[in-house]
Design an enzyme around this catalytic site. Structure first.
Site, PDB file in Angstrom:
ATOM      1  N   TYR A 143      47.774  -0.914  48.143  1.00 17.04           N
ATOM      2  CA  TYR A 143      49.072  -0.289  48.437  1.00 17.04           C
ATOM      3  C   TYR A 143      49.893  -1.195  49.360  1.00 17.04           C
ATOM      4  O   TYR A 143      51.111  -1.317  49.219  1.00 17.04           O
ATOM      5  CB  TYR A 143      48.866   1.094  49.062  1.00 17.04           C
ATOM      6  CG  TYR A 143      50.154   1.729  49.549  1.00 17.04           C
ATOM      7  CD1 TYR A 143      51.208   1.984  48.667  1.00 17.04           C
ATOM      8  CD2 TYR A 143      50.325   2.071  50.895  1.00 17.04           C
ATOM      9  CE1 TYR A 143      52.390   2.555  49.114  1.00 17.04           C
ATOM     10  CE2 TYR A 143      51.496   2.655  51.342  1.00 17.04           C
ATOM     11  CZ  TYR A 143      52.531   2.883  50.451  1.00 17.04           C
ATOM     12  OH  TYR A 143      53.698   3.450  50.896  1.00 17.04           O
ATOM     13  N   ARG A 150      57.343  -5.266  47.009  1.00 13.19           N
ATOM     14  CA  ARG A 150      58.524  -4.399  46.901  1.00 13.19           C
ATOM     15  C   ARG A 150      59.564  -4.784  47.948  1.00 13.19           C
ATOM     16  O   ARG A 150      60.740  -4.961  47.637  1.00 13.19           O
ATOM     17  CB  ARG A 150      58.106  -2.935  47.055  1.00 13.19           C
ATOM     18  CG  ARG A 150      59.309  -1.986  47.121  1.00 13.19           C
ATOM     19  CD  ARG A 150      58.922  -0.516  47.047  1.00 13.19           C
ATOM     20  NE  ARG A 150      57.997  -0.068  48.079  1.00 13.19           N
ATOM     21  CZ  ARG A 150      57.589   1.202  48.215  1.00 13.19           C
ATOM     22  NH1 ARG A 150      58.023   2.123  47.361  1.00 13.19           N
ATOM     23  NH2 ARG A 150      56.746   1.552  49.163  1.00 13.19           N
ATOM     24  N   TYR A 203      57.730   2.356  59.794  1.00  8.96           N
ATOM     25  CA  TYR A 203      56.324   2.535  60.167  1.00  8.96           C
ATOM     26  C   TYR A 203      55.829   1.321  60.955  1.00  8.96           C
ATOM     27  O   TYR A 203      56.161   0.184  60.615  1.00  8.96           O
ATOM     28  CB  TYR A 203      55.445   2.642  58.903  1.00  8.96           C
ATOM     29  CG  TYR A 203      55.362   3.994  58.236  1.00  8.96           C
ATOM     30  CD1 TYR A 203      55.773   5.166  58.864  1.00  8.96           C
ATOM     31  CD2 TYR A 203      54.833   4.099  56.950  1.00  8.96           C
ATOM     32  CE1 TYR A 203      55.666   6.388  58.212  1.00  8.96           C
ATOM     33  CE2 TYR A 203      54.726   5.312  56.295  1.00  8.96           C
ATOM     34  CZ  TYR A 203      55.154   6.466  56.930  1.00  8.96           C
ATOM     35  OH  TYR A 203      55.048   7.665  56.287  1.00  8.96           O
ATOM     36  N   ARG A 216      63.046   9.466  52.541  1.00 12.60           N
ATOM     37  CA  ARG A 216      62.305  10.730  52.395  1.00 12.60           C
ATOM     38  C   ARG A 216      62.873  11.630  51.310  1.00 12.60           C
ATOM     39  O   ARG A 216      62.255  12.610  50.900  1.00 12.60           O
ATOM     40  CB  ARG A 216      62.290  11.479  53.721  1.00 12.60           C
ATOM     41  CG  ARG A 216      61.642  10.708  54.862  1.00 12.60           C
ATOM     42  CD  ARG A 216      60.182  10.415  54.575  1.00 12.60           C
ATOM     43  NE  ARG A 216      59.525   9.757  55.698  1.00 12.60           N
ATOM     44  CZ  ARG A 216      58.267   9.335  55.654  1.00 12.60           C
ATOM     45  NH1 ARG A 216      57.543   9.478  54.564  1.00 12.60           N
ATOM     46  NH2 ARG A 216      57.734   8.748  56.694  1.00 12.60           N
ATOM     47  N   GLU A 322      49.782  14.996  48.000  1.00 11.35           N
ATOM     48  CA  GLU A 322      51.177  14.600  48.202  1.00 11.35           C
ATOM     49  C   GLU A 322      52.026  15.480  47.291  1.00 11.35           C
ATOM     50  O   GLU A 322      51.638  15.767  46.161  1.00 11.35           O
ATOM     51  CB  GLU A 322      51.332  13.113  47.862  1.00 11.35           C
ATOM     52  CG  GLU A 322      52.709  12.557  48.139  1.00 11.35           C
ATOM     53  CD  GLU A 322      52.734  11.030  48.006  1.00 11.35           C
ATOM     54  OE1 GLU A 322      51.960  10.350  48.690  1.00 11.35           O
ATOM     55  OE2 GLU A 322      53.535  10.542  47.200  1.00 11.35           O
TER      56      GLU A 322
HETATM   57  C1  3EB Z   1      54.092   8.638  53.311  1.00  8.96           C
HETATM   58  O1  3EB Z   1      54.857   9.522  53.712  1.00  8.96           O
HETATM   59  C2  3EB Z   1      53.201   9.017  52.178  1.00  8.96           C
HETATM   60  O2  3EB Z   1      55.464   3.899  49.140  1.00  8.96           O
HETATM   61  O3  3EB Z   1      57.038   4.666  47.835  1.00  8.96           O
HETATM   62  C3  3EB Z   1      55.266   8.790  49.969  1.00  8.96           C
HETATM   63  C4  3EB Z   1      56.390   8.527  49.187  1.00  8.96           C
HETATM   64  C5  3EB Z   1      54.398   7.770  50.292  1.00  8.96           C
HETATM   65  C6  3EB Z   1      56.662   7.236  48.745  1.00  8.96           C
HETATM   66  C7  3EB Z   1      56.116   4.837  48.647  1.00  8.96           C
HETATM   67  C8  3EB Z   1      54.681   6.474  49.846  1.00  8.96           C
HETATM   68  C9  3EB Z   1      55.789   6.209  49.080  1.00  8.96           C
HETATM   69  O4  3EB Z   1      54.011   7.531  53.827  1.00  8.96           O
HETATM   70  C10 3EB Z   1      53.174   8.009  51.088  1.00  8.96           C
END
Ligand code: 3EB
Length: 334
Positions: A143, A150, A203, A216, A322
């Site tokens: 990932y 990306r 992050y 989000r 998820e």
């Molecule tokens: C998170 O909140 C959970 O890498 O495109 C959620 C939605 C998550 C999209 C992405 C990853 C992605 O981090 C993981």
């Protein structure tokens, strides 16, 4: 309604010329796929009465079809839906860059080239799937390798990797190629963040050398319409996983996050407020054994909403589920 979302156990029996694209979730198709762009989601359905579900976006009028650099796409009315599937074996690892990273970067490069060429520049929503998402190779989880490729493509296209980035999900599916479906438009999306969480693009480095590039959620605007997309949403508060090992706890926390993004959507919406019970949900379940508990825990929170449950690997090893969701409102004022 301009753009329509339909879900059925089989592909629409005869083509109407209005299909923009969609997804086929469930057992790998043995028969021919429909002629429109279809993302194959190689994931076992849970609790479903059919072996597969076809989800299709229908445009208001006839669509234009195209193919470029392995992207199968259609567009109508300022909206483009495309799917690209890449085989990692076609890419070579370089020192410090895995084949997956190279494939991810190339997939997004091609998407951005297409959007520029077709003058549909705004990437609204992306669905990312890859195999063995939690597997570590050469010291880095896959990932996290995907996240590097990306982000590089976003930066290279001068789009930036923070703020104005698409709603998305990223899941692991056994046996899947790198598969990316996307919806883009001629008008900008309004990205949504979650006040309970740090933006994913911010992050800290403990989650990988590059942050994930997604928002989000998003409000997007096909003609006369507003669609609310809620990105893949998990049991994360701030940037930390909460309720590790507690699947019911993760269900409730993930839904609190879905509700928070919905609240942001309602703050910015140009239409009547969205309700949790009107959304269409996709719920990704890491362990099929948790399905019953997850369904029972979510049932009172989702009301009569449409929900598709499927087995998939979540992008952090301690996340057990998820949830993503969407809804559409007409913009016409009464
Ligand atoms: C998170 O909140 C959970 O890498 O495109 C959620 C939605 C998550 C999209 C992405 C990853 C992605 O981090 C993981």
């Amino acid at each position: 309604m301009a753009l329509q979302f339909v879900s059925s156990p089989s592909a629409v029996s005869r083509e109407t010329s209005r299909e923009l694209g969609g997804a086929l979730i469930g057992e790998p198709a043995t028969g021919a796929l429909p002629g429109w762009p279809v993302q194959r989601v190689f994931a076992p359905l849970l609790g479903a009465t059919s072996a597969a579900i076809h989800e299709t976006w229908l445009a208001e009028g006839p669509v234009i079809s195209g193919r470029s650099e392995d992207i199968v796409w259609r567009q109508a009315n300022g909206l483009l839906f495309g799917v690209i599937e890449l085989d990692e074996a076609d890419f070579s690892a370089m020192p410090g860059a895995s084949a997956l990273q190279a494939a991810s970067e190339e997939a997004y490069r091609r998407i951005f080239r297409l959007l520029d060429a077709e003058r549909v520049p705004h990437l609204w929503r992306v669905w990312n799937y890859l195999s063995a998402i939690n597997l570590e190779t050469d010291g880095l989880e896959r990932y996290r390798q995907f996240n590097i490729g990306r982000q590089d493509a976003f930066l290279e296209s001068s789009r930036g990797a923070t703020g104005n980035v698409p709603a998305a999900c990223a899941l692991g599916l056994a046996g899947s190629p790198l598969s990316i479906a996307f919806m883009a438009g001629t008008t900008p999306a309004a990205p949504l963040e979650n006040p309970r969480q740090i933006s994913a693009y911010n992050y800290p480095a403990e989650y990988g050398p590059r942050s994930p590039t997604f928002s989000r959620g998003a409000l997007v605007y096909p003609a006369g319409q507003e669609i609310l997309f809620i990105s893949g949403t998990a049991s994360i508060v701030g940037h930390e996983t909460v309720f590790p090992g507690d699947v019911a706890g993760q269900c409730r926390e993930a839904m609190a996050n879905v509700a928070a993004v919905l609240g942001e959507g309602n703050r910015l919406s140009k239409t009547v407020p969205y309700a949790l019970s009107e959304l269409s949900y996709r719920v990704y379940v890491r362990h099929a054994n948790d399905f019953r508990v997850i369904r029972e825990t979510l049932a009172p929170l989702l009301g009569a909403a449409d929900v598709v449950y499927l087995q998939a690997d979540i992008c952090r090893h301690d996340l057990l589920l998820e949830i993503e969701a969407m809804a559409s409102h007409s913009q016409e004022k009464a």
